[in-house]
Design an enzyme around this catalytic site. Sequence first.
Site, PDB file in Angstrom:
ATOM      1  N   CYS A   2       0.824  -1.205   0.000  1.00 60.28           N
ATOM      2  CA  CYS A   2       0.000   0.000   0.000  1.00 60.28           C
ATOM      3  C   CYS A   2       0.861   1.258   0.000  1.00 60.28           C
ATOM      4  CB  CYS A   2      -0.882   0.033   1.242  1.00 60.28           C
ATOM      5  SG  CYS A   2      -1.909  -1.413   1.397  1.00 60.28           S
ATOM      6  N   ARG A  27       5.244   0.365  -6.023  1.00 62.43           N
ATOM      7  CA  ARG A  27       5.200  -0.465  -4.820  1.00 62.43           C
ATOM      8  C   ARG A  27       4.297  -1.691  -5.011  1.00 62.43           C
ATOM      9  NH1 ARG A  27       6.670   2.697  -0.203  1.00 62.43           N
ATOM     10  NH2 ARG A  27       5.269   1.569   1.171  1.00 62.43           N
ATOM     11  N   TRP A  73      -2.874  -2.726  -1.732  1.00 62.46           N
ATOM     12  CA  TRP A  73      -2.450  -4.086  -2.119  1.00 62.46           C
ATOM     13  C   TRP A  73      -3.236  -5.022  -1.211  1.00 62.46           C
ATOM     14  CZ3 TRP A  73       0.268  -8.287   0.080  1.00 62.46           C
ATOM     15  CH2 TRP A  73       0.832  -9.187  -0.834  1.00 62.46           C
ATOM     16  N   ASN A  99      -1.753   1.865   5.838  1.00 60.48           N
ATOM     17  CA  ASN A  99      -0.799   0.900   5.293  1.00 60.48           C
ATOM     18  C   ASN A  99      -0.366   0.001   6.447  1.00 60.48           C
ATOM     19  OD1 ASN A  99       1.309  -0.473   4.113  1.00 60.48           O
ATOM     20  ND2 ASN A  99       2.640   1.314   3.866  1.00 60.48           N
ATOM     21  N   GLY A 100      -0.479  -1.316   6.270  1.00 59.26           N
ATOM     22  CA  GLY A 100      -0.087  -2.233   7.350  1.00 59.26           C
ATOM     23  C   GLY A 100      -1.172  -3.265   7.566  1.00 59.26           C
ATOM     24  N   GLU A 481      18.152 -17.188  -8.608  1.00 57.41           N
ATOM     25  CA  GLU A 481      17.800 -15.796  -8.892  1.00 57.41           C
ATOM     26  C   GLU A 481      17.298 -15.638 -10.336  1.00 57.41           C
ATOM     27  OE1 GLU A 481      17.240 -13.271  -7.250  1.00 57.41           O
ATOM     28  OE2 GLU A 481      17.406 -11.595  -8.640  1.00 57.41           O
ATOM     29  N   LYS A 485      13.622 -14.254 -11.425  1.00 58.82           N
ATOM     30  CA  LYS A 485      13.412 -13.116 -12.334  1.00 58.82           C
ATOM     31  C   LYS A 485      12.409 -13.473 -13.413  1.00 58.82           C
ATOM     32  CE  LYS A 485      14.546 -10.533 -10.585  1.00 58.82           C
ATOM     33  NZ  LYS A 485      15.248 -10.463  -9.366  1.00 58.82           N
ATOM     34  N   GLU A 488       8.741 -14.000 -11.977  1.00 60.81           N
ATOM     35  CA  GLU A 488       7.995 -12.856 -11.445  1.00 60.81           C
ATOM     36  C   GLU A 488       7.533 -11.876 -12.515  1.00 60.81           C
ATOM     37  OE1 GLU A 488       9.943 -10.567  -8.351  1.00 60.81           O
ATOM     38  OE2 GLU A 488      11.856 -10.697  -9.338  1.00 60.81           O
ATOM     39  N   HIS A 504      18.122 -36.033  -9.146  1.00 62.98           N
ATOM     40  CA  HIS A 504      17.481 -36.632  -7.966  1.00 62.98           C
ATOM     41  C   HIS A 504      15.958 -36.432  -7.965  1.00 62.98           C
ATOM     42  CE1 HIS A 504      21.291 -37.730  -6.187  1.00 62.98           C
ATOM     43  NE2 HIS A 504      21.744 -36.518  -6.454  1.00 62.98           N
ATOM     44  N   LYS A 603       6.687  -4.106  -4.376  1.00 61.26           N
ATOM     45  CA  LYS A 603       8.125  -3.827  -4.318  1.00 61.26           C
ATOM     46  C   LYS A 603       8.674  -4.089  -2.922  1.00 61.26           C
ATOM     47  CE  LYS A 603      12.128  -2.449  -5.826  1.00 61.26           C
ATOM     48  NZ  LYS A 603      12.889  -3.518  -6.498  1.00 61.26           N
TER      49      LYS A 603
HETATM   50  O1  M6R Z   1      13.383  -5.140  -0.142  1.00 62.32           O
HETATM   51  P1  M6R Z   1      13.885  -6.545   0.066  1.00 62.32           P
HETATM   52  O2  M6R Z   1      15.217  -6.777  -0.534  1.00 62.32           O
HETATM   53  O3  M6R Z   1      13.860  -6.960   1.506  1.00 62.32           O
HETATM   54  O4  M6R Z   1      12.861  -7.457  -0.693  1.00 62.32           O
HETATM   55  C1  M6R Z   1      12.926  -8.850  -0.603  1.00 62.32           C
HETATM   56  C2  M6R Z   1      12.087  -9.510  -1.677  1.00 62.32           C
HETATM   57  O5  M6R Z   1      10.743  -9.186  -1.519  1.00 62.32           O
HETATM   58  C3  M6R Z   1      12.544  -9.081  -3.079  1.00 62.32           C
HETATM   59  O6  M6R Z   1      13.890  -9.354  -3.299  1.00 62.32           O
HETATM   60  C4  M6R Z   1      11.692  -9.784  -4.150  1.00 62.32           C
HETATM   61  O7  M6R Z   1      11.976 -11.146  -4.161  1.00 62.32           O
HETATM   62  C5  M6R Z   1      11.958  -9.145  -5.509  1.00 62.32           C
HETATM   63  N1  M6R Z   1      10.720  -8.901  -6.181  1.00 62.32           N
HETATM   64  C6  M6R Z   1      12.842  -9.956  -6.374  1.00 62.32           C
HETATM   65  O8  M6R Z   1      12.990  -9.433  -7.649  1.00 62.32           O
END
Ligand code: M6R
Length: 608
Positions: A2, A27, A73, A99-100, A481, A485, A488, A504, A603
């Site tokens: 949010c 965000r 959100w 927010n929260g 990673e 990417k 997502e 395995h 974000k």
């Molecule tokens: O702000 P942070 O690094 O703590 O965020 C952690 C994850 O939410 C963040 O890395 C998320 O996995 C990203 N969308 C990856 O691209």
Amino acid sequence: MCGIAGCTGMSDAGKFLLNALKRLEYRGYDSAGMTLTGDGFRTIKVAGKVADLEAKYLSDPYLSLTGIAHTRWATHGVPSENNAHPHLCCNGRISIVHNGILNNYLSLKDRLEKAGHHFLSETDSEVIPHLIESLYDGDPIRSVSQAVEQLSGSFAIAVIFKDHPDQIICARKGSPLVIGLCTGCTLAASDVLPIVPYTKKVIYLQDGELASLTPGRAQIFQIKSLKEVSAVIEDIGVDESSIQKGAYEHFMLKEIMEQPEAFLNVMEGRVDADGEQVVFSELLHYAREMTSFSRIIITGCGSSLHAGLIGKYFLEEIALIPVSVEQSSEFQCRNPIVEPGTLVIAISQSGETADTLAAVREAKAKRAFVLAVCNCENSSMARAADAVSYLHAGPEQSVASTKAYTCQVLFLLLFAISLGRSRHLSIDRERELVQTIKKLPLFCKEMLAAVPQIRELAGKYSYARDFFYIGRGYLYPTALEGALKLKEISYIHAEGYHAAELKHGPIALLDASTPVIALIGKGVGQEKTIGTIQECLARHAPVVALASETSGEKLSPGIDRIIIPECSPLLNSVITAVALQLFAYYFAKEKGCSIDQPRNLAKSVTVE
Ligand code: M6R
């Protein structure tokens, strides 16, 4: 997650709030709304994008000096107009944005309903205006402070009262809120981005504080005592140009391309002018803590966790310190051993991730020394930890982490050298390592020049619905990673595996429609990964190999390849990650996905 915005004393509050919400879009959100004050309240909401809210507003604009706005959100209740914020109390005279997450909203709601309050949404947030209404006696500050005292959970809120049309009351516990100070008007937002165009002067509201904003004035109080506190006015360390997309189509591409410069920023002040030594001047004050621990736990989520996994390899190899990596939420779900003499490194781009923040608090409760490694300054984590180091990667607005991730890896490499040096590492070895690392921006530029080749491969494989990413050593977390990417931003199923693990179990899934992205490094694992590739080919899986010219010499002809610059294995994971970011980006672009704001994602994930 949010986003909150507010302003009072602005010549056109509606216009400001809409622009502010646009700057908070990165965000992640699913609905939006705002309340403007004037003769009365004007509240508009949409279950959609800020552009939809803008269209609705512009069909019947309302000139106002004061208002609050929100991007939601969804947590409690589906994305809908009813569930969108702002929420109002029964008589419509109090409007709030939140927010929260409120943990005790059900009991509060029950009590308020029994007292005759009528709820319109499924949200936890709606208890707030009703609670304030039940306590309101004409004094906005007192009623908000009494109300938030009853809330358990996390919140940043902004509240307006019909009776006080020029005043906004904000309060914070656990979720960020920044106040911007301008001549004649006062602003509030979840982060500095909406504020940057108007002023550099900000107050970061602290946990347990309440703010009363009137045009050109902000008074800060302790929520509990309502004692006024003299807040620290700080300068925003971000300039307008660094948060614009410029000529790039997406922030993600811009941020990928910014990596060579971001690496220089991470190194600035940490690698001495002669390029021989690593110094973490921000940690000199903690020299005793930095040399006295015998074990390290790294914690983080998502990409930050993956950076931590590579950090473990660096720290164990270069500094010879035992390291374990703990997914942040496991810090609470299980009971990890945190002995005295443990350094906990919490990694977070945003510094606001709720799981990591909770891990920091848990580690501190167990008496560990906690170092937060964040990109965003003045974050909750920076304040909660014992010490903080900033990446200086520059603002990252695309939901998919790119430059922050690679800068985290670089940071951990430098940190490993600095810790190694304070223990056993020779000055010659340190010099050698530093000279290697200084070449990183150049190798990165070389990798970025491979865009045409990577874009073509992304197009070629855009038919695929499942991908496997495999690697060994430093390239194992890189495989995780790379898969993250892709999934997502393109919504394609992608799994990262240690190359040795494929046989395995997961190999059962391989067939001609399942491409394998194989990351080939140097040294011990190289031949073995080439062997794994053969096993994939034998199951008809198409393979894309990421390898340098020399590492790829033994590959069978006909395998698609992305050539990685011939760099040290220490840098290979970073450079390979850059190639995988580009692959994911062009793959998602080919599929027409919403690259900077992928569905369902936020974000900074401020809920546990
Ligand atoms: O702000 P942070 O690094 O703590 O965020 C952690 C994850 O939410 C963040 O890395 C998320 O996995 C990203 N969308 C990856 O691209």
